[in-house]
Scaffold this active site. Sequence first.
Site, short mmCIF file in Angstrom:
data_model
loop_
_atom_site.label_atom_id
_atom_site.label_comp_id
_atom_site.label_asym_id
_atom_site.label_seq_id
_atom_site.Cartn_x
_atom_site.Cartn_y
_atom_site.Cartn_z
N SER A 1 0.69 -1.37 0.20
CA SER A 1 0.02 0.02 0.20
C SER A 1 0.86 1.32 -0.03
O SER A 1 1.98 1.26 0.65
CB SER A 1 -0.80 -0.01 1.17
OG SER A 1 -1.35 1.15 1.41
N GLU B 1 0.35 3.63 1.63
CA GLU B 1 0.27 4.09 3.19
C GLU B 1 1.65 4.00 3.54
O GLU B 1 2.15 4.49 4.76
CB GLU B 1 -0.65 3.23 4.23
CG GLU B 1 -2.18 3.70 3.95
CD GLU B 1 -2.37 5.19 4.60
OE1 GLU B 1 -1.94 5.33 5.72
OE2 GLU B 1 -2.96 5.97 3.74
N TYR C 1 -1.37 0.45 10.72
CA TYR C 1 -1.67 -0.32 9.43
C TYR C 1 -0.57 -0.06 8.38
O TYR C 1 0.10 -1.08 7.91
CB TYR C 1 -2.94 0.44 8.85
CG TYR C 1 -3.01 -0.14 7.24
CD1 TYR C 1 -3.72 -1.60 6.99
CD2 TYR C 1 -2.61 0.82 6.34
CE1 TYR C 1 -3.99 -1.74 5.71
CE2 TYR C 1 -2.88 0.39 5.00
CZ TYR C 1 -3.67 -0.69 4.77
OH TYR C 1 -3.77 -1.01 3.32
P1 NDP Z 1 -11.52 -4.40 2.19
O1 NDP Z 1 -11.42 -3.90 3.60
O2 NDP Z 1 -12.59 -4.21 1.23
O3 NDP Z 1 -11.34 -6.32 2.44
C1 NDP Z 1 -10.61 -6.76 3.30
C2 NDP Z 1 -10.71 -8.12 3.36
O4 NDP Z 1 -9.93 -8.96 4.07
C3 NDP Z 1 -12.20 -8.63 3.57
O5 NDP Z 1 -12.40 -9.82 2.83
C4 NDP Z 1 -11.97 -9.18 5.14
O6 NDP Z 1 -13.10 -10.19 5.49
C5 NDP Z 1 -10.68 -9.92 4.92
N1 NDP Z 1 -10.15 -10.42 6.06
C6 NDP Z 1 -9.90 -9.47 7.19
N2 NDP Z 1 -9.10 -10.07 8.21
C7 NDP Z 1 -9.20 -11.27 7.99
C8 NDP Z 1 -8.55 -12.48 8.34
N3 NDP Z 1 -8.11 -12.53 9.85
N4 NDP Z 1 -8.38 -13.55 7.89
C9 NDP Z 1 -8.86 -13.73 6.42
N5 NDP Z 1 -9.59 -12.48 5.72
C10 NDP Z 1 -9.53 -11.32 6.33
O7 NDP Z 1 -10.19 -4.35 1.50
P2 NDP Z 1 -9.85 -3.80 -0.14
O8 NDP Z 1 -10.52 -4.72 -0.69
O9 NDP Z 1 -10.18 -2.26 -0.14
O10 NDP Z 1 -8.31 -4.04 -0.26
C11 NDP Z 1 -7.75 -5.29 -0.52
C12 NDP Z 1 -6.30 -5.24 -0.12
O11 NDP Z 1 -5.58 -4.25 -0.79
C13 NDP Z 1 -6.14 -5.13 1.39
O12 NDP Z 1 -5.03 -5.86 2.01
C14 NDP Z 1 -5.88 -3.46 1.53
O13 NDP Z 1 -4.75 -3.23 2.78
C15 NDP Z 1 -4.81 -3.56 0.31
N6 NDP Z 1 -5.15 -2.12 -0.32
C16 NDP Z 1 -6.40 -1.45 -0.54
C17 NDP Z 1 -6.27 -0.41 -1.25
C18 NDP Z 1 -7.51 0.42 -1.63
O14 NDP Z 1 -7.31 1.60 -2.06
N7 NDP Z 1 -8.64 -0.39 -1.63
C19 NDP Z 1 -5.04 0.61 -1.44
C20 NDP Z 1 -3.55 -0.26 -1.28
C21 NDP Z 1 -3.88 -1.56 -0.43
P3 NDP Z 1 -14.48 -9.88 5.79
O15 NDP Z 1 -15.32 -9.48 4.81
O16 NDP Z 1 -15.05 -10.98 6.67
O17 NDP Z 1 -14.30 -8.61 7.07
P1 GDR Z 2 -6.77 5.87 3.44
O1 GDR Z 2 -8.43 6.03 3.16
O2 GDR Z 2 -6.66 6.13 5.12
O3 GDR Z 2 -6.27 6.57 2.68
O4 GDR Z 2 -6.77 4.27 3.29
P2 GDR Z 2 -9.58 6.62 3.81
O5 GDR Z 2 -10.63 6.85 2.69
O6 GDR Z 2 -10.07 6.11 5.08
O7 GDR Z 2 -9.20 8.03 4.09
C1 GDR Z 2 -8.50 8.96 3.13
C2 GDR Z 2 -8.27 10.27 3.80
O8 GDR Z 2 -9.44 11.13 4.00
C3 GDR Z 2 -9.42 11.44 5.32
N1 GDR Z 2 -10.75 11.75 6.21
C4 GDR Z 2 -11.67 10.61 6.15
N2 GDR Z 2 -11.47 9.38 6.32
C5 GDR Z 2 -12.32 8.54 6.67
N3 GDR Z 2 -12.34 7.27 6.56
N4 GDR Z 2 -13.47 9.09 6.98
C6 GDR Z 2 -13.82 10.50 7.31
O9 GDR Z 2 -15.04 10.76 7.68
C7 GDR Z 2 -12.81 11.18 6.84
N5 GDR Z 2 -12.64 12.55 6.81
C8 GDR Z 2 -11.47 12.96 6.25
C9 GDR Z 2 -8.48 10.83 6.33
O10 GDR Z 2 -8.13 11.34 7.24
C10 GDR Z 2 -7.58 10.34 4.97
O11 GDR Z 2 -6.53 11.35 4.93
C11 GDR Z 2 -7.18 3.70 2.15
C12 GDR Z 2 -7.50 2.06 2.64
O12 GDR Z 2 -7.96 1.35 1.49
C13 GDR Z 2 -6.09 1.43 3.00
O13 GDR Z 2 -6.38 -0.08 3.20
C14 GDR Z 2 -5.01 1.41 1.64
O14 GDR Z 2 -3.97 0.84 1.97
C15 GDR Z 2 -5.09 3.01 1.29
O15 GDR Z 2 -6.17 3.67 1.09
C16 GDR Z 2 -4.09 3.20 0.25
#
Ligand code: NDP
Ligand code: GDR
Length: 326
Positions: free
Chosen positions: A127, A129, A151
């Site tokens: 990520s 992050e 995270y």
């Molecule tokens: P989500 O939060 O939508 O999905 C996370 C998944 O992980 C869910 O299916 C959840 O299951 C599962 N999970 C959580 N804990 C466990 C566990 N202990 N064992 C098995 N499964 C588990 O994430 P995204 O689809 O948005 O992201 C996919 C991956 O990419 C994640 O690793 C995220 O950190 C990473 N990522 C995401 C980005 C983004 O912008 N979306 C950017 C960069 C990285 P359940 O449904 O049961 O909760």
């Molecule tokens: P992020 O996504 O932390 O970048 O992680 P998120 O959408 O939670 O926050 C992005 C930015 O928005 C600001 N923010 C808020 N965020 C949330 N959730 N709720 C609010 O009300 C709000 N108001 C402002 C946050 O402070 C932050 O700066 C996502 C996840 O998918 C991670 O798993 C992944 O790795 C990174 O993107 C890349």
Amino acid sequence: MKRALVTGISGQDGTYLAQLLLSEGYEVFGLVREPDNPALTPVKQLLGDVSFVSGDLTDVGSLLRAIESCQPSEVYNLAAVSHVAYSWQNAGLTTDVTAKGVLNILEAIRSVEGTRTGSIRFYQASSSEMFGKALTSPQNELTAFWPRSPYGVAKAFGHYITINYRESYGMHASNGILFNHESPRRRIEFVTRKIARAVARIHAGLDSGLVLGNLDARRDWGYAPDYVRAMWLMLQQPQGDDFVIASGESHSIRDFVDLAFATVGIREWNSYVSVDESFLRPADIDVLVGDASKARRVLGWVPTKSFEEIVEIMVRHEVDALGSFS
Ligand code: NDP
Ligand code: GDR
């Protein structure tokens, strides 16, 4: 027929990746903690031909059994505790799942591969992050990490252990360093979906306001279906490697809010939006912007949707779900 195992299949990326793999002719297995949980019914309906297997990233034995039973040629590790704000409230669980879980799955793969090293290709969901308080901009594969949350720290461990297993054991293991990517399937706790949903509800007269945290943070937002294609492309390469996947543009939360309200014809949105300090993070990331030129060059990857299109897709989806678009 190629077989793929996807962890985190019930999440945003898991569903899009499973659909892509099915369209590419794979037999797809999804790892879930409780295959019989009724909460999975919508995911099962969406993904039709996917088989669900039981496993938890914190339980290496369950991962071993899952990999042995599926015999995949590709494993995509998307499972994580992925909500950054939550990771301060539960840093221990975040570390167990998002960091140690990666080691568990690498060990399980290594054990099943035996002497057939590289026969199971591995994708790790790294990520942006990890860059955190980045010292240079835009960020690429060589930019130093300065994670700003439990995270981000956990993801940095997952990233380095994946590289270490590639270098130590010759595994075909790749990290996708993905910047934020969004879609109508984004979970509601993330800011883009929260905004899109609130704007639709305000437009429909169902809500009167939207409470957010830091409006000045800037992120590099892309479209989730584009980003899962990059994951798949990485595992089609002859060797494992690491790639940044990003749009190359950064926008503030305020920009997202502005465009989202504009989509439903509201130009003056200040009276609807308030800031609550409880949504501010102990340490936030001010700005992230990625340089995906390596992915463009090596993988031939290109994003198909602009920031403006993503906002519109998400807001229209929410409005349509309420049945009120005019
Ligand atoms: P989500 O939060 O939508 O999905 C996370 C998944 O992980 C869910 O299916 C959840 O299951 C599962 N999970 C959580 N804990 C466990 C566990 N202990 N064992 C098995 N499964 C588990 O994430 P995204 O689809 O948005 O992201 C996919 C991956 O990419 C994640 O690793 C995220 O950190 C990473 N990522 C995401 C980005 C983004 O912008 N979306 C950017 C960069 C990285 P359940 O449904 O049961 O909760
Ligand atoms: P992020 O996504 O932390 O970048 O992680 P998120 O959408 O939670 O926050 C992005 C930015 O928005 C600001 N923010 C808020 N965020 C949330 N959730 N709720 C609010 O009300 C709000 N108001 C402002 C946050 O402070 C932050 O700066 C996502 C996840 O998918 C991670 O798993 C992944 O790795 C990174 O993107 C890349």
